[in-house]
Design a protein around this motif. Structure first.
Motif, mmCIF file in Angstrom:
data_model
loop_
_atom_site.group_PDB
_atom_site.id
_atom_site.type_symbol
_atom_site.label_atom_id
_atom_site.label_comp_id
_atom_site.label_asym_id
_atom_site.label_seq_id
_atom_site.Cartn_x
_atom_site.Cartn_y
_atom_site.Cartn_z
ATOM 1 N N LEU A 56 -40.329 22.974 -56.022
ATOM 2 C CA LEU A 56 -41.317 22.474 -56.970
ATOM 3 C C LEU A 56 -40.913 22.771 -58.406
ATOM 4 N N LEU A 115 -46.644 19.273 -54.077
ATOM 5 C CA LEU A 115 -46.598 19.014 -52.638
ATOM 6 C C LEU A 115 -48.039 18.926 -52.137
ATOM 7 N N THR A 154 -39.857 26.513 -51.086
ATOM 8 C CA THR A 154 -40.742 25.462 -51.589
ATOM 9 C C THR A 154 -41.067 25.689 -53.059
ATOM 10 N N LEU A 171 -44.436 14.635 -51.261
ATOM 11 C CA LEU A 171 -43.870 15.381 -52.386
ATOM 12 C C LEU A 171 -43.746 14.403 -53.545
#
Length: 976
Positions: free
Chosen positions: A796, A803, A792, A810
């Motif tokens: 990003l 998120l 994750t 998202l």
């Protein structure tokens, strides 16, 4: 000289004959003239003066220097089964010994011989003449240059040459003949004395001129060869007889039937003194030298080396008896010595035991005190971290990432590729997207230049992603991370040690980290907390954002997680935990109380990652149809109080003992179920429901007390259906508010038990068949940084988005476009609000394929580029890979980002199919999980399309109250 040999006892005649020969030699030398500088020397006058001087001097033998000691060759006793014995061997008569000794004394000490051997002796052995005789000596040496090779003692042939052969010969012919004979014999002696062992070995094939045959260890005294040999070497016959005596004794001991002696070789060895070394009993210890004089040496040696050959010779029975007695006495003495030594050994052990116990106790106390000190320091720094947390996260700081998996030893040893498994979280480097953060990453594997360069280029795309321009220069944020590899990796590469322990044994790496964080705000984030994490944090003098090892070990088990879920008040699947004996299982009672459960799961309490799990379906019971009828007849509400429940449980008890051995299936065949660590759980799997979905939520219990949701995603399951290998982000299975409520309750329950840091929560959701209401169960809890959270962070970073787990969205902002401003001003955030778009991502933390090791990363990326697999910086979507190691290259992570979930799933499945086809051949498919992931992705994709179609139909028909339920209908069909 022949008359001298015939009359052995006439000593006076011998002296007269010798003087006559010397006088004749003198007359011959007188007639020699030596010209030096054009002058003629008078040899006679100089010779008379020299002889007078020599006669008047006291003749003494020069001192003989002790020769350099050499390592003794193979002694007589080292031959297998040998014991030399003395036997009666005929020797020389006393008269012969007396004659030999007399002739030797005459040759060495005679006055005339002193002048004759002056040219042959070394300079340091020459008697120095008076000054007036030095010119005469120089003339004699120059005229007798060919006589320099003559050595003492004089050969018998040299004596014969001195004999008067024919009075009719003229003096010049006699002198020339004398000179030639003496030179030839001297050179022969010199060659015999100086030849090497190798040359002597090669000469053994030459037929001896004076051979001696030894038959059955005896030499015939009347043998013609023996007589000729004795006559030839009569001048030093005493030494020859002694050597032959030793050789005969040895051949008798070993019962050698025939041996042929090379007379010349024996004489050479005697002259050189190689057979003069003897032991204390007068025996020659040079077995190798004795055998070297034999022409058939190899045959004799092979015969002597045969087992038991020594006992076939003379007195062999006595030698065998002595050998047996020696062995027995040695054994008896050794046994008695060991028996006597045992009490001493026991006494020493008893005396040393208290000392060892005291040292061990001191070491344990010291180690315990050190660990208590580390724990106290951890708690003090944790309190300081909690008090200053809000200030720390808003200021410049350094994060030390140590992705250590502090599992127990038997778990680490049973995991394959444990070092690569610890390095699946390189997405932690993406914390540098915050401008106030610097990252220090400790790698558990050796990373090559290819991997380091890849992550440098990947993290350097921040400016290009922000501007939406791939041609933008590399971002400076790539300089804000450092990767260290502990030096202990080389020493413990096969031990499956956790990274914290490796870093603990790497003082140079620790010192380099200290230098980087000196006088800076820093804290450490580990993985699965271990006692060594406290040691590393204490060495670096930084706080550890994690749970105490004892608390983490207690609540990271299956039973510990269920205790937290029970205190948090969240729903759990029916089951039983904290099972330590077989009697506590009581599966029949659980099956009776929960008749709606179709499949029961068995989990080892301490296993992780989908290991140690098995399942069993209750439909295999013969009495199951009858039990279902009874349950349907009473209904779920009355079943708990019905008396029929006892009869059903009795029937289950009779068949459960045969059910598990026949129909229990391990989810992973490499793991086994251990009853002493068994924790029995269950999950309902309804045949009429295909809507079971699993999801994972990553939480952060901050030191300040807040609970934040960092990531949430629906799981992609492996082939067993019980192991998560990937996820889709954000999750679309549960209402965000319900999910946030559950996570908050679990986070607060963890905080009450002093659990701090990152935790991972596994949930399962499905629609109840009776009322079609959504059910959410908490099934597992992991304490530590998860792979999903690392991926994750990478997602990003590549999208520059956020998120929001509260809304399960998202959001990705549009690229910053400001042509007029410079590149530096473009990095500054503008006050104008930019538009945002939604993105969906599919991420897999571990793609396994053995054929990946056959392809270098540079070739792999060229292949992906040719097939259209890449990332679009401008659109902020595409495919990004996470590399794990440089050596094996069998696993990697993959992230696909798209505008909708269908596009992300299609891209993910397409990439897997292309990569598998490119690196595989029909006859070399390799071991991989690509095909299983493709099938699961296609299944999820089909359910997603069906859910969207159903959702659109319900929007047109149903009321607004039902739209919320349909919009959050789970899209998965894979059970946990």
């Amino acid at each position: 000289m022949s008359n001298v040999l015939k009359n052995k006892d006439d000593v006076g005649h011998i002296l007269v004959q010798v003087q006559d020969d010397l006088r004749q030699l003198k007359n011959n030398l007188v007639r020699l003239t030596v010209q030096e500088n054009g002058e003629v020397l008078d040899i006679q006058s100089h010779a008379d003066d020299y002889l007078k001087t020599i006669i008047n001097q006291f003749l003494t033998l020069p001192c003989i220097e002790e020769p350099e000691k050499k390592p003794a060759p193979l002694p007589y006793e080292t031959i297998p089964n040998t014991r030399p014995l003395r036997c009666q061997i005929p020797g020389p008569s006393p008269g012969e010994k007396h004659k030999s000794a007399f002739i030797m004394r005459l040759v060495v000490t005679g006055p005339a011989l002193g002048s004759f051997t002056a040219a042959g002796l070394p300079k340091h052995l020459h008697p120095k003449p008076p000054p007036e005789c030095r010119d005469i000596n120089a003339g004699l040496l120059a005229s007798a240059a060919d006589l320099s090779s003559v050595q003492t003692p004089v050969q018998p042939k040299a004596v014969h040459v001195l004999q008067r052969e024919d009075s009719g010969q003229n003096e010049s012919e006699k002198a020339s003949k004398l000179k030639m004979d003496v030179s030839r014999d001297g050179m022969a002696l010199g060659r015999s004395a100086t030849e090497s062992p190798a040359s002597r070995t090669s000469n053994m094939t030459v037929i001896s001129k004076y051979p001696v045959t030894i038959v059955e260890g005896q030499i015939g005294p009347d043998d013609p060869d023996y007589c000729r040999f004795k006559k030839q070497y009569c001048l030093y016959w005493g030494a020859m007889v002694e050597a032959l005596d030793q050789l005969q004794r040895m051949l008798l001991d070993f019962a050698v039937p025939l041996a042929r002696v090379c007379g010349e070789q024996l004489a050479a060895c005697v002259q050189r003194g190689e057979l003069d070394w003897r032991d204390g009993r007068g025996r020659c210890t040079h077995v190798e030298k004795l055998l070297s004089v034999l022409e058939n040496r190899d045959e004799v040696w092979d015969l002597m080396c045969q087992p038991g050959q020594r006992y076939k010779g003379i007195e062999g029975h006595q030698a065998a008896a002595v050998c047996i007695q020696t062995c027995w006495r040695r054994y008896s003495a050794r046994t008695a010595y060991l028996l006597q030594l045992r009490p001493k050994w026991a006494a020493r052990i008893i005396a040393m035991s208290p000392l060892k116990h005291a040292k061990l106790g001191h070491l344990k106390n010291s180690l315990q005190a050190s660990r208590l000190c580390q724990l106290e320091n951890y708690r003090i720094r944790a309190e300081s971290l909690a008090a200053n947390w809000k200030h720390i996260i808003s200021a410049k700081r350094t994060i030390i990432h140590v992705p250590s998996l502090g599992y127990s030893q038997h778990q680490r040893l049973s995991l394959r590729g444990f070092d690569v498994l610890q390095n699946t979280q390189m997405g932690r480097l993406c914390d540098i997207r915050d401008e106030n953060v610097k990252v220090i990453y400790v790698s558990p594997v050796h990373l090559g230049e290819d991997v380091l360069q890849y992550y440098t280029c990947l993290l350097g795309l921040q400016t290009a992603i922000e501007l939406g321009d791939a041609s933008a220069p590399e971002s400076h944020c790539a300089k804000r991370f450092t990767i260290f590899m502990p030096e202990a990796l080389e020493n413990f590469s096969t031990r499956n040690m956790c990274l914290a322990l490796l870093l603990k044994y790497s003082p140079r790496t620790l010192q380099r980290i200290k230098n980087l964080i000196q006088r800076k705000q820093a804290y450490m984030i580990g993985g699965v907390t271990h006692i060594d994490d406290l040691a590393v944090a204490d060495e670096l003098e930084v706080p550890l954002m994690g749970t105490e090892p004892a608390v983490a070990q207690l609540y990271s088990t299956k039973s510990g997680g269920r205790r937290i879920f029970s205190s948090a008040g969240v729903d759990m699947p029916p089951g039983k935990w904290d099972i330590y004996t077989l009697e506590q299982v009581s599966l029949a009672r659980l099956m009776t109380e929960h008749m709606e459960v179709q499949r029961w799961l068995f989990k080892i309490d301490s296993e992780v990652g989908g290991r140690g799990m098995a399942y069993c379906d209750v439909c295999h019971l013969k009495c199951h149809p009858w039990a279902q009828q009874e349950f349907s007849r009473h209904g779920p509400e009355q079943w708990r109080t019905s008396q029929s429940q006892e009869s059903v449980m009795i029937m289950f008890l009779e068949e459960v003992s045969h059910l598990l051995p026949s129909y229990a299936h391990p989810a992973n065949m490499s793991c086994y179920i251990f009853l002493d660590t068994l924790s029995l759980l269950s999950i309902s799997f309804h045949r009429w429901s295909d809507s079971v979905t699993c999801l994972t939520v990553d939480l952060l219990v901050e030191p300040g007390g807040d609970v934040r949701m960092l990531s949430c995603g629906d799981q992609l399951r492996g082939p067993s259906g019980l192991e998560g290998v990937g996820c889709t982000v954000p999750q679309t299975s549960i209402c965000p508010d319900v999910l946030h409520s559950i996570c908050t309750c679990v986070g607060q329950a963890c905080q009450q038990r002093y659990i701090m840091g990152h935790i991972s929560l596994d949930l399962v959701t499905f629609l109840h068949p009776s009322n079609l209401e959504q059910q959410v169960w908490a099934i597992d809890l992991d304490l530590g940084y998860s792979n999903q959270l690392a991926m994750t962070q990478l997602m990003l970073t590549m999208t520059r988005g956020t998120l929001d787990c509260r809304t399960s969205k998202l959001e990705v902002p549009s690229p910053v476009r400001d042509v007029k401003s410079s590149l530096r001003n473009a990095r500054v955030k503008t006050k104008a609000q930019t538009s945002v778009t939604n993105r969906f991502a599919v991420m897999c933390t571990r793609l396994l394929h053995t054929n990946l090791s056959l392809v270098y990363y540079s070739t792999f990326f060229l292949m992906c580029k040719a097939q259209g697999i890449g990332y679009d910086v401008k659109a902020r979507q595409g495919t990004v890979f996470a590399l794990h190691d440089s050596r094996d290259r069998r696993s990697l992570g993959m992230l696909t980002i798209s505008e909708d979930l269908q596009g992300a799933l299609l891209t993910f499945a397409r990439n897997l199919s292309i990569i598998h086809q490119e690196i595989s051949a029909p006859n070399m498919q390799g071991t991989n999980n690509f095909r299983d992931l493709i099938k699961d992705t296609e299944k999820v994709l089909g359910m997603t399309i069906q859910n969207q179609t159903t959702s659109q139909e319900e929007k047109e028909i149903t009321a607004p109250e039902s739209k919320q339920l349909s919009s959050h209908k789970p899209h998965r069909s894979t059970p946990n």
